[in-house]
Design an enzyme around this catalytic site. Structure first.
Site, short mmCIF file in Angstrom:
data_model
loop_
_atom_site.label_atom_id
_atom_site.label_comp_id
_atom_site.label_asym_id
_atom_site.label_seq_id
_atom_site.Cartn_x
_atom_site.Cartn_y
_atom_site.Cartn_z
N CYS A 1 1.06 -0.91 -0.16
CA CYS A 1 -0.49 0.16 0.75
C CYS A 1 0.68 1.36 -0.21
CB CYS A 1 -1.22 -0.32 1.45
SG CYS A 1 -1.37 -1.86 1.29
N HIS B 1 -3.61 7.09 3.44
CA HIS B 1 -4.10 5.55 2.78
C HIS B 1 -5.11 5.00 2.67
CE1 HIS B 1 -4.03 1.20 0.77
NE2 HIS B 1 -3.81 1.12 2.49
N ASN C 1 -9.83 -0.61 -0.10
CA ASN C 1 -8.72 -0.54 -0.45
C ASN C 1 -8.25 -1.62 -1.35
OD1 ASN C 1 -5.49 -0.63 0.48
ND2 ASN C 1 -5.95 -2.28 2.05
N1 ACO Z 1 -17.93 -9.95 9.11
C1 ACO Z 1 -18.00 -10.16 10.41
N2 ACO Z 1 -17.59 -10.70 11.44
C2 ACO Z 1 -16.13 -10.59 11.04
C3 ACO Z 1 -15.51 -10.42 9.93
C4 ACO Z 1 -16.41 -9.90 9.03
N3 ACO Z 1 -15.95 -9.40 7.87
N4 ACO Z 1 -14.38 -10.29 10.10
C5 ACO Z 1 -14.03 -10.78 10.61
N5 ACO Z 1 -15.13 -11.29 12.01
C6 ACO Z 1 -14.97 -10.84 13.80
C7 ACO Z 1 -13.50 -11.91 13.54
O1 ACO Z 1 -14.05 -13.27 13.55
C8 ACO Z 1 -14.09 -11.51 14.51
O2 ACO Z 1 -14.99 -12.40 15.45
P1 ACO Z 1 -14.74 -13.16 17.29
O3 ACO Z 1 -14.48 -12.54 18.47
O4 ACO Z 1 -15.85 -13.79 17.69
O5 ACO Z 1 -13.53 -14.12 17.26
C9 ACO Z 1 -14.29 -10.29 15.03
O6 ACO Z 1 -14.87 -9.74 14.37
C10 ACO Z 1 -13.33 -9.66 15.61
O7 ACO Z 1 -11.93 -9.20 14.73
P2 ACO Z 1 -10.89 -8.43 14.46
O8 ACO Z 1 -10.36 -9.33 13.24
O9 ACO Z 1 -10.52 -7.93 15.65
O10 ACO Z 1 -12.04 -7.34 14.54
P3 ACO Z 1 -10.88 -6.01 14.00
O11 ACO Z 1 -12.08 -4.79 14.32
O12 ACO Z 1 -9.82 -5.62 14.12
O13 ACO Z 1 -11.58 -5.30 12.24
C11 ACO Z 1 -9.97 -5.23 9.67
C12 ACO Z 1 -11.10 -6.42 10.92
C13 ACO Z 1 -10.97 -4.36 9.54
C14 ACO Z 1 -9.60 -6.25 9.22
C15 ACO Z 1 -9.21 -4.94 10.20
O14 ACO Z 1 -8.42 -5.22 11.89
C16 ACO Z 1 -8.14 -3.89 9.49
O15 ACO Z 1 -9.01 -3.36 8.69
N6 ACO Z 1 -6.93 -4.17 9.82
C17 ACO Z 1 -5.70 -3.34 9.04
C18 ACO Z 1 -5.73 -3.48 7.40
C19 ACO Z 1 -4.87 -2.29 7.08
O16 ACO Z 1 -4.81 -1.78 7.46
N7 ACO Z 1 -3.94 -3.08 6.15
C20 ACO Z 1 -2.79 -2.30 6.00
C21 ACO Z 1 -2.98 -2.38 4.59
S1 ACO Z 1 -3.08 -3.66 3.37
C22 ACO Z 1 -1.88 -3.68 2.42
O17 ACO Z 1 -1.05 -2.95 2.92
C23 ACO Z 1 -1.84 -4.64 1.22
#
Ligand code: ACO
Length: 335
Positions: free
Chosen positions: A116, A257, A287
């Site tokens: 990214c 980003h 993204n």
């Molecule tokens: N729908 C419903 N529930 C979901 C989903 C979904 N799509 N995805 C995950 N969950 C659930 C998980 O299983 C978990 O359930 P549990 O508590 O029963 O185990 C719960 O939701 C919480 O999961 P987390 O992973 O802790 O959720 P979080 O609030 O962190 O959100 C997300 C996840 C959106 C992926 C977030 O962590 C994020 O945006 N991370 C950063 C991504 C990023 O910036 N990447 C860098 C750039 S990418 C690149 O370089 C190519």
């Protein structure tokens, strides 16, 4: 002899036609529109056609950037592409394919891989080439067919990513007012496992095992990446502003980003940015990795918000891990 500076002359972008909405994803994995919007701010993303490749989207974005810059194709002397979803994983580079599609021949062309952060990394490459006097007109492009490495049975990643491309012309100038103000790019490979596509590569060459285990798909430690992204982005932006003695109030366009609305909000809030300063496109494109920042710049240029001479603050974070920030004026014409 007068000093030569790099300037950001024009912007262009392309998004594929097909929209993948949260309602569509509800039918594919165990998720809901409400969860996706609340946790990420994303409502829809674009998906390239099966026979539409990264170089095709990139070439379309480049055509616009070239036309808007007023630079003749014959005067472009470097083409660089940032992507983690190249047309071919090893060779030829996507930049070579883009140059061919644009009819630009006999110029240096190569790709970089910084996930990214790719577009801001490219700006540092263009700046170095231009300010050293080696090149005059550099075409930079961030393009991704991210859908080609997403596992659409993994709800943790498939809701996040989309396809698209964004390009800019970086040109030599002697006018200091048009020059990049500052740019900082960095990396920390000890976090390599936060975001990884395990195959293909020499660690996991193509094999039946790779297919059976789905190692060709992006894997992400979402929550850990999220926390580190907020911390790193905030620190990086504060540092570049302080170093250049610029107050966050004086930034008309903060263009982070576009990974997750909550990350953008947390960084914006810690800098006391007002809503109108922060550029947001994550809701409609998701993204798009290396394409995210140039697509966002294009969005504000096309809507008439980005005017000639206005300062942009770019800030990005991605796989590697990599991060980068840049302070630069828009040196092109307003729409
Ligand atoms: N729908 C419903 N529930 C979901 C989903 C979904 N799509 N995805 C995950 N969950 C659930 C998980 O299983 C978990 O359930 P549990 O508590 O029963 O185990 C719960 O939701 C919480 O999961 P987390 O992973 O802790 O959720 P979080 O609030 O962190 O959100 C997300 C996840 C959106 C992926 C977030 O962590 C994020 O945006 N991370 C950063 C991504 C990023 O910036 N990447 C860098 C750039 S990418 C690149 O370089 C190519």
């Amino acid at each position: 002899m007068s000093q030569i500076y790099a300037s950001f002359k024009s912007i262009g972008a392309y998004v594929p036609e097909k929209v993948l909405s949260n309602a569509d994803l509800e039918k594919m994995v165990d998720t809901t529109d409400e969860w996706i919007v609340k946790r990420t701010g994303i409502s829809e993303r674009r998906i390239a056609a099966e026979d539409e490749y990264t170089s095709d989207m990139a070439a379309k974005a480049c055509e616009l950037a070239i036309e808007r810059s007023g630079v003749a194709k014959e005067d472009i002397d470097l083409v660089v592409c940032a992507t983690v979803t190249p047309d071919y994983f090893n060779m030829p580079s996507t930049a070579c394919l883009i140059s061919d599609k644009l009819g630009i021949r006999d110029v240096q062309a190569f790709d970089i891989s910084a996930a990214c952060s790719g577009f801001v990394y490219l700006l540092s490459v263009a700046k170095a080439f231009v300010e050293s006097g080696m090149k005059k007109n550099v075409l930079v492009v961030g393009a991704e067919k991210f859908s080609s490495i997403v596992d659409y049975t993994d709800r943790g990643t498939c809701i996040l990513f989309g396809d698209g491309a964004g390009a800019a012309m970086i040109c030599a100038t002697t006018n200091k007012e048009e020059a990049f103000v500052d740019l900082h790019a960095s990396a920390d490979g000890s976090y390599a496992d936060f975001l990884v596509t395990p195959a293909p590569g020499c660690v996991n060459p193509v094999s039946q095992r790779v297919i059976d285990e789905g190692l060709q798909y992006v894997q992400m430690k979402g929550n850990e990446t999220f926390k580190l992204a907020v911390k790193t982005l905030t620190k990086d932006v504060k540092e570049i502003l302080e170093k250049n003695e610029i107050n966050s109030d004086d930034i008309p366009h903060f263009i982070p980003h576009q990974a997750n609305y909550r990350i953008i909000k947390a960084v914006g809030d810690s800098l006391k940015m007002k809503e109108e300063q922060v550029v947001l496109t994550v809701g409609k494109y998701g993204n798009t990795s290396a394409a995210s920042i140039p697509m966002a710049i294009n969005d504000i240029w096309e809507s008439g918000r980005l005017k000639e001479g206005e300062l942009m603050l770019l800030d990005t974070f991605g796989g590697g891990l990599t991060w980068a920030s840049a302070l630069l004026p828009f040196a092109g014409k307003s729409k």
